[in-house]
Scaffold this active site. Structure first.
Site, short mmCIF file in Angstrom:
data_model
loop_
_atom_site.label_atom_id
_atom_site.label_comp_id
_atom_site.label_asym_id
_atom_site.label_seq_id
_atom_site.Cartn_x
_atom_site.Cartn_y
_atom_site.Cartn_z
N CYS A 12 0.86 -1.18 0.00
CA CYS A 12 0.00 0.00 0.00
C CYS A 12 0.91 1.23 0.00
CB CYS A 12 -0.90 0.01 1.23
SG CYS A 12 0.02 0.21 2.75
N HIS A 41 5.92 -6.93 7.71
CA HIS A 41 5.63 -8.31 8.10
C HIS A 41 5.94 -9.25 6.94
CE1 HIS A 41 2.75 -7.09 11.60
NE2 HIS A 41 3.96 -6.59 11.69
N CYS A 95 2.72 6.42 8.44
CA CYS A 95 1.88 6.66 7.26
C CYS A 95 1.05 7.93 7.49
CB CYS A 95 0.96 5.47 7.04
SG CYS A 95 -0.25 5.80 5.74
N HIS A 123 -2.70 -3.83 18.74
CA HIS A 123 -2.05 -3.45 17.48
C HIS A 123 -1.19 -2.20 17.70
CE1 HIS A 123 -1.40 -2.28 13.34
NE2 HIS A 123 -1.74 -3.53 13.01
N GLU A 125 -0.40 0.22 15.85
CA GLU A 125 -1.00 1.48 15.38
C GLU A 125 -1.98 2.03 16.41
OE1 GLU A 125 -3.03 1.43 11.50
OE2 GLU A 125 -4.40 2.92 12.34
N ASN A 219 -3.06 -9.52 7.19
CA ASN A 219 -3.90 -9.19 6.04
C ASN A 219 -3.72 -10.21 4.92
OD1 ASN A 219 -2.32 -7.95 3.64
ND2 ASN A 219 -1.35 -7.07 5.44
N SER A 261 2.20 -6.28 2.66
CA SER A 261 3.61 -6.28 3.00
C SER A 261 4.44 -7.04 1.96
CB SER A 261 3.82 -6.93 4.36
OG SER A 261 3.08 -6.25 5.32
#
Ligand code: F3S
Length: 704
Positions: A12, A41, A95, A123, A125, A219, A261
């Site tokens: 991304c 990851h 990000c 997490h 984040e 993901n 990733s």
């Protein structure tokens, strides 16, 4: 066998950006480089990064001296502070979409809201976002947890960027239904859902799906689950070496997708391996499915990555979440749209243009001129126009350009302004050899000689200032724009001068500032317009050069002596606003009194003496001594101080007759007497007061 690649697969935007920042940092070879947590990851990539010198650490305190990369997940301010306290140079690769969530959470907390973060409690984040609320935010993973919240007052809701919109929406709904006043800020990034939707669509057409990504990538695992749910046989692999050709026996269509990733080079290796398998079996053409506008073939070289994208939401379904909930607009490449700045980062700006996700303006696309920081150009809340550079790139992001939108608009306007001679506003962005570069939507050159009405020694004072100038030359094919600010200033000056000439009255006293000295006087700015203060009007006494009375920068009051509307000239006087030493001269120098004077000039008929600055009298040659004098220099010389007796005073003609002879006579016949009368003369700046009375009493006959 046909191989199709999902339109949205792999890195991304935020992951790619963080990897690029990490590689730039390590390439600088300026000491050790640390990454706080694995940058991505994906074991293969982490291994490569380690070989390049990026050491992964779990805690700031494990870092030695060097530079510390903050991965795309971001961290709380406490971690940043700890790193800086340790003297680490921080490379913040958070990000921009995560950064925006952090800022919104912080702002909501500052407003007094109880912040609720929809996301996974552990997490990184989410931990970072909570950190920006001072640790006060509550984290809920689903509507059930939201229902259990017991809060009174205002609630502000943000989301982990990789959350499904449906989860966010449900939590907001539950909190509202509980009677809370809820301020919901949708901070979800569309990259994850877009990848999932893209994989799902492909899986519905394919017999076998290859899902490429690290075993520790949530993901990637999620993508594999979705593909299986769509009816395809799905294999999750980390590298091409794990592919077993037997998986494709009798298979017509193979779909390929990759986690956020997964770098391009691993995807490319998988593609190459599939080509080999095709060659070995049924040599059918390998087809790539493209996003919307053609090729999405992986790029060459080592793609780089991070990991903010690692969603932990294992149960997320990629349904149309945001699409259903929010009315979005589709944009096309080349379109110019309006948007609102929602985040200003170090290297880019996020703009809400009403599309699925915010668009990104990289710093180089902000202005036609070089800028050091996006803050120099925009701020949060600004409404701006942007040009769509990429409607949705391979990372699912809208890439925008303010510079191009400005340029498109500017050229048309510039042509009109050249024609009409209307002034244009712009911001000075750079000082270059010979002038300034001005952002007027495009880059324009303002020559140094045309910056002001006069010479400007230091052009840097205009940096980042908005100026108004006239377009004097334009060449669009060569992207050449030449401006003149001087032309606008001259015009303003002319207008102001005419107004002044109309309104100034002779005898009026006005404030002014000395701008320039010449041999014959000084030019004084009396409110945007210069008038001439002639040397003869500067002082009541004689001066040889204007600098004896004024200097550049002096602020003073002057009298308007004459306004010549035809020649547009203004004459000013200074002495007229100063005390006139001839006032009361008959009282100061009464007939018969004896005073000290200085010889200032000799003439064939006598000597001129100064009684005080601005007051001179004549000692006729017949009064120079009590004997015959052929030439004055037989008796006196210039600069000499003499005692004189006042014979007559005529203030109207400014004449004082004096006599040395009478003083001599009187001395011979009388005893010395006291003269104690005082008078004084003020100079223009009040600094010098000459008191003559004292001198008279002290110096006259007693002196001898
Ligand atoms: Fe950023 Fe969205 Fe990726 S938040 S790290 S671009 S998933």
């Amino acid at each position: 066998m046909e191989v199709r690649v999902a339109g949205k697969a792999g890195f991304c935007f935020g992951v790619r950006r963080a990897i690029e920042m990490a590689l730039d940092t390590v390439r600088e070879r300026d000491g050790p480089v640390f990454s706080l947590g694995p940058l991505i990851h994906n074991p293969q990539v982490v291994h490569r990064l380690a070989q390049m010198g990026i050491q992964t650490i779990d805690d700031v305190h494990s870092a030695g001296e060097g530079r510390l990369i903050i991965r795309s997940h971001g961290v709380g301010p406490d971690v940043m502070d700890a790193a800086r306290r340790r003297g680490l140079h921080v490379v913040d690769a958070t990000c921009p979409f995560v950064r925006r969530a952090q800022e919104l959470a912080g702002a909501l907390a500052a407003e007094g809201c109880q912040v609720v973060v929809v996301g996974s409690k552990e997490h990184p984040e989410v931990l970072g976002i909570v950190g920006w609320t001072g640790g006060s935010a509550l984290v809920v993973e689903d509507p059930v947890e939201a229902a259990a919240i017991d809060v009174t007052g205002k609630i502000g809701v943000v989301a982990q960027t990789t959350q499904p919109y449906a989860a966010f929406e449900s939590v907001v709904e539950i909190l509202k239904r509980a009677g809370n006043q809820v301020k919901a800020c949708n901070t979800i990034c569309s990259a994850t859902s877009e990848r999932q939707q893209s994989a799902l669509a492909l899986a519905r057409q394919a017999d076998v799906m290859l899902v490429v990504g690290g075993a520790n990538s949530a993901n990637t695992r999620k993508l594999a689950q979705l593909c299986r749910a769509a009816g395809a046989t799905a294999y999750r692999i980390e590298t091409a070496s794990e592919i077993d050709p037997l998986w494709f026996s009798g298979v017509r269509t193979v779909g390929l997708t990759a986690g956020a990733s997964t770098p391009d080079w691993i995807i490319e290796e998988v593609m190459n391996r599939m080509s080999e398998i095709q060659d070995q079996n049924i040599p059918e053409e390998i087809v790539q499915e493209t996003a919307e506008a053609g090729e999405t073939r992986p790029e060459e070289g080592m793609p780089e990555e991070t990991s903010s994208e690692e969603t932990s939401s294992e149960e997320t379904m990629p349904e149309e979440g945001m699409k259903d909930a929010v009315e979005v607009r589709a944009v096309r490449h080349g379109e110019i749209v309006k948007g609102t700045v929602v985040h200003v980062g170090q290297d880019e700006v996020l703009v809400d243009i009403g599309a699925k996700s915010e668009g990104v303006i990289p710093i180089r696309e902000l202005s036609c001129c070089e800028v050091n920081s996006p803050q120099e150009v925009v701020k949060v809340g600004d409404e701006i126009e942007v040009y769509v550079l990429k409607a949705e790139d391979n990372e699912g992001k809208l890439i925008l350009s303010k510079e191009k939108a400005d340029a498109e608009k500017a050229w048309a306007g510039l042509e009109e302004m050249l024609e009409s001679q209307e002034p244009i506003a712009g911001v000075v962005r750079e000082v270059v050899k010979g002038g300034l570069l001005v952002d007027v939507g495009v880059r324009a050159f303002l020559p140094a000689s045309l910056v002001d009405r006069g010479y400007v020694e230091d052009l840097s004072k205009y940096l980042n200032q908005e100026i108004t100038a006239r377009v004097i030359e334009l060449n669009r094919p060569r992207k050449k724009v030449i401006l003149s600010r001087k032309a606008v200033l001259e015009e303003d000056y002319a207008r102001l001068r005419l107004d002044m000439l109309d309104n100034l009255q002779e005898g009026q006293v006005v404030p002014g500032v000395v701008r320039r000295l010449t041999q014959f006087g000084a030019f004084v700015d009396i409110g945007g317009v210069d008038g001439l203060l002639h040397i003869s009007e500067m002082s009541w006494h004689r001066i040889n050069h204007p600098s004896e009375a004024v200097k550049v920068g002096d602020e003073l009051e002057v009298m308007v002596l004459k306004v010549d509307r035809d020649s547009e000239k203004i004459s000013l006087g200074l002495k007229q606003v100063l005390p006139n030493p001839w006032d009361n001269v008959t009282e100061k120098y009464s007939v018969g009194s004896i005073v000290i004077a200085r010889v200032v000039r000799l003439a064939p008929f006598g000597a001129f003496v100064q009684l005080e600055p601005g007051v001179e009298g004549l000692v006729h040659i017949s009064h120079l001594a009590d004997r015959h004098v052929a030439k004055p220099d037989e008796v006196v010389s210039e600069g000499e101080e003499v005692n004189v007796k006042v014979l007559s005073v005529d203030p109207g003609e400014k004449r004082i007759r004096l006599s040395i002879r009478e003083v001599t006579k009187e001395k011979q016949t009388r005893e010395p007497r006291e003269y104690t009368r005082e008078y004084s003369s003020k100079t223009q700046d009040d600094s010098e007061v000459i008191t003559i009375g004292d001198m008279v009493g002290r110096d006259l006959f007693d002196k001898e």
